[in-house]
Design a protein around this motif. Structure first.
Motif, PDB file in Angstrom:
ATOM      1  N   ASN A 147      11.502  -6.776  -4.119  1.00 26.35           N
ATOM      2  CA  ASN A 147      12.069  -6.004  -5.228  1.00 26.35           C
ATOM      3  C   ASN A 147      11.004  -5.444  -6.166  1.00 26.35           C
ATOM      4  O   ASN A 147      11.201  -5.384  -7.390  1.00 26.35           O
ATOM      5  N   VAL A 148       9.882  -5.034  -5.596  1.00 27.76           N
ATOM      6  CA  VAL A 148       8.819  -4.406  -6.390  1.00 27.76           C
ATOM      7  C   VAL A 148       9.249  -2.998  -6.765  1.00 27.76           C
ATOM      8  O   VAL A 148       9.815  -2.264  -5.945  1.00 27.76           O
ATOM      9  N   ASP A 149       8.987  -2.612  -7.984  1.00 30.14           N
ATOM     10  CA  ASP A 149       9.332  -1.272  -8.444  1.00 30.14           C
ATOM     11  C   ASP A 149       8.636  -0.231  -7.565  1.00 30.14           C
ATOM     12  O   ASP A 149       7.459  -0.359  -7.248  1.00 30.14           O
ATOM     13  N   VAL A 173       5.192  -0.047   1.216  1.00 30.30           N
ATOM     14  CA  VAL A 173       6.453   0.112   0.478  1.00 30.30           C
ATOM     15  C   VAL A 173       7.536  -0.809   1.043  1.00 30.30           C
ATOM     16  O   VAL A 173       8.286  -1.441   0.292  1.00 30.30           O
ATOM     17  N   ALA A 174       7.618  -0.881   2.368  1.00 28.90           N
ATOM     18  CA  ALA A 174       8.646  -1.726   2.989  1.00 28.90           C
ATOM     19  C   ALA A 174       8.437  -3.192   2.646  1.00 28.90           C
ATOM     20  O   ALA A 174       9.401  -3.918   2.358  1.00 28.90           O
ATOM     21  N   SER A 175       7.185  -3.648   2.666  1.00 26.21           N
ATOM     22  CA  SER A 175       6.927  -5.047   2.316  1.00 26.21           C
ATOM     23  C   SER A 175       7.205  -5.294   0.839  1.00 26.21           C
ATOM     24  O   SER A 175       7.710  -6.347   0.454  1.00 26.21           O
ATOM     25  N   ALA A 176       6.897  -4.319  -0.004  1.00 24.69           N
ATOM     26  CA  ALA A 176       7.169  -4.465  -1.437  1.00 24.69           C
ATOM     27  C   ALA A 176       8.667  -4.500  -1.720  1.00 24.69           C
ATOM     28  O   ALA A 176       9.120  -5.227  -2.614  1.00 24.69           O
ATOM     29  N   ASP A 177       9.427  -3.732  -0.948  1.00 22.46           N
ATOM     30  CA  ASP A 177      10.884  -3.729  -1.132  1.00 22.46           C
ATOM     31  C   ASP A 177      11.487  -5.110  -0.887  1.00 22.46           C
ATOM     32  O   ASP A 177      12.514  -5.468  -1.480  1.00 22.46           O
TER      33      ASP A 177
END
Length: 256
Positions: A122-124, A115-119
């Motif tokens: 700006n990944v949903d 989740v942190a890497s996706a943030d």
């Protein structure tokens, strides 16, 4: 445990303050690192003034990390709960065992990394939480199988009976199998990402990280180590595969 006063101004460099704390309170480097919540190697860098970091800043960062870790863990647990719904079908015991394994707590470090890497990109959150849940399912499957009598033969995990003790060996094996396959079903679903190419890369990356040249391969080396001595290269490869491969994928998933 010695109490360290963190109320001082955050203007002085941490290196000088660390040295003063060690002189005043007689703490070893390892003990002081534990008190500050940082690694001994990072503390060594700080003491030699190679990092312009202050104690209050480190405390704030640690508190922020704990909060983010807890918040994401709660979100992942909610996602897992929704993906592992109970029903009255004949295979209900299997689902119950899957839930018992996947919803039994834990820090959720791997999902946090997803989740942190996706943030960063700006990944949903709906997408990243589904990917994070899939990664955690693979991790939980590995724990269920690791605990079996044929491998580590553990009776307890996180203070609770392991799955094969709570249910039976056959149910534990099937629960692990089902968690692994469900993880790929989740990632392959368009709900996780609208682009098939992204889903394909995620499937490929997770398969590689969890397979024979990843987590499972590391477990094989770990089992072999019970009857043979490993040199530093062997130990390093064991850790790179058994633990490192899945952590690396978790960090990379957000960029995919």
């Amino acid at each position: 445990m010695t109490s360290i006063d963190h109320s001082q101004s955050d203007k002085p460099q941490m290196g000088g303050r660390v040295r003063r704390l060690r002189r005043q309170q007689g703490l070893s480097q390892a003990r002081l690192a534990t008190e500050l919540g940082i690694s001994a190697s990072y503390l060594n860098l700080i003491e030699h003034n190679r990092r312009n970091v202050t104690v209050p800043l480190l405390i704030k960062l640690a508190e922020r990390f704990e909060l983010e870790l807890s918040d994401i863990a709660d979100d992942v647990n909610e996602t897992l709960d929704g993906l592992l719904e109970m029903d009255d079908d004949p295979e209900a015991q299997l689902i119950e065992a899957m839930r018992y394994s996947a919803l039994d707590g834990g820090k959720r470090i791997r999902p946090f990394m997803v989740v942190a890497s996706a943030d960063l990109f700006n990944v949903d959150r709906t997408s990243s939480l589904r990917a994070a849940a899939a990664v955690e399912m693979v991790h939980c499957y590995s724990l269920v199988h690791d605990d079996l009598p044929a491998m580590d033969d553990d009776d307890l995990r996180r203070g609770k009976p392991t799955v094969h003790k709570k249910f039976d060996d056959a149910t534990a094996i099937l629960a692990g199998d089902a968690l692994l396959t469900l993880a790929f079903e989740i990632i392959a679903d368009p709900t996780t990402h609208e682009m098939a190419s992204v889903r394909t890369e995620l499937v490929k990356g997770l398969a590689k990280a969890s397979g024979g040249h990843g987590m499972v391969g590391g477990q094989m080396i770990d089992l072999a180590a019970e009857t043979m001595a490993l040199d530093i290269g062997g130990i390093t490869r064991l850790q790179q595969l058994k633990t490192g491969a899945m952590i690396a994928f978790s960090c990379e998933a957000g960029a995919i």
